[in-house]
Design a protein around this motif. Structure first.
Motif, PDB file in Angstrom:
ATOM      1  N   TRP A 126      -3.507   4.392  -0.949  1.00  0.00           N
ATOM      2  CA  TRP A 126      -3.859   3.644  -2.130  1.00  0.00           C
ATOM      3  C   TRP A 126      -3.594   2.181  -1.811  1.00  0.00           C
ATOM      4  O   TRP A 126      -2.467   1.784  -1.534  1.00  0.00           O
TER       5      TRP A 126
ATOM      6  N   ASP B 266       0.829  -1.199   0.000  1.00  0.00           N
ATOM      7  CA  ASP B 266       0.000   0.000   0.000  1.00  0.00           C
ATOM      8  C   ASP B 266       0.868   1.255   0.000  1.00  0.00           C
ATOM      9  O   ASP B 266       1.954   1.297   0.568  1.00  0.00           O
TER      10      ASP B 266
ATOM     11  N   ARG C 263     -11.106   1.766  -3.737  1.00  0.00           N
ATOM     12  CA  ARG C 263     -10.636   3.039  -4.279  1.00  0.00           C
ATOM     13  C   ARG C 263      -9.660   3.699  -3.299  1.00  0.00           C
ATOM     14  O   ARG C 263      -9.672   3.403  -2.120  1.00  0.00           O
ATOM     15  N   PRO C 264      -8.850   4.612  -3.800  1.00  0.00           N
ATOM     16  CA  PRO C 264      -7.974   5.356  -2.888  1.00  0.00           C
ATOM     17  C   PRO C 264      -8.797   6.089  -1.837  1.00  0.00           C
ATOM     18  O   PRO C 264      -9.946   6.473  -2.080  1.00  0.00           O
TER      19      PRO C 264
END
Length: 193
Positions: free
Chosen positions: A38, A22, A50-51
């Motif tokens: 992210w 990540d 999703r981010p």
């Protein structure tokens, strides 16, 4: 000094420690702390993730222990401590001065003061040991700088040139010339073979 605190005060990006892949961003502005992430994974349950982004006021960040733990794990305790200080309005103005300006200021200090200043932080150590600063100091203290001195400075650094006495410097320049002459002679000899 307040003009130094406009916009982004601090920004850092990093990948989480292994085995995670990540990606994280920590952003401190003049009024809030922004944490972005992210999720990077090949696992099917994380493909549609999703981010994310979390915005906190300074006080909310100071109260959010979980977020502070994440910042400490991803970026380290020094960064966490620095961000906490920013949230408590304890700004390090010296850290925000551009390196060129800092080098210009340091160039007016005495040599003993430069040595002491270099021991205060990594940034000052970098500035106080930089070749640009020592080139300026050498030019200030020496009457003439020969092309041989400049060439030797590229190899050993301007700080070394400054602290080498004249006799040793002449020996080093002479040795360097001899090496170059030997290389030229070796090349000329190899051309005849």
């Amino acid at each position: 000094m307040a003009s130094l605190l406009r916009g982004t005060i601090y920004e850092n990006r990093a990948q989480a420690p292994a085995p995670s892949k990540d990606y994280h961003q920590l952003l401190v502005t003049e009024s809030e702390v922004i944490w972005r992430w992210w999720k990077i994974s090949l696992r099917s349950e994380f493909r549609d993730v999703r981010p994310g982004e979390q915005k906190n006021s300074y006080q909310d960040f100071l109260d959010d222990y979980t977020l502070q733990v994440h910042v400490g794990v991803i970026f380290g305790n020094e960064v966490l401590k620095y961000v906490r200080n920013l949230c408590q309005h304890q700004f390090d103005y010296l850290n925000r001065i551009p390196e060129g300006l800092l080098m210009y200021i340091v160039s007016f200090l005495e040599l003993e003061d430069i040595a002491r200043l270099s021991q205060t932080s990594r940034k000052f150590q970098k500035v106080c040991n930089s070749d640009k600063l020592w080139e300026y100091i050498v030019s200030r203290y020496c009457d003439t700088i020969t092309p041989d001195m400049k060439t030797l400075a590229l190899e050993v650094g301007w700080k070394e040139i400054f602290f080498t006495n004249k006799l040793q410097l002449q020996k080093k320049i002479r040795r360097r010339r001899q090496k170059i002459e030997e290389l030229i002679d070796d090349e000329a000899f190899s051309d005849y073979e």
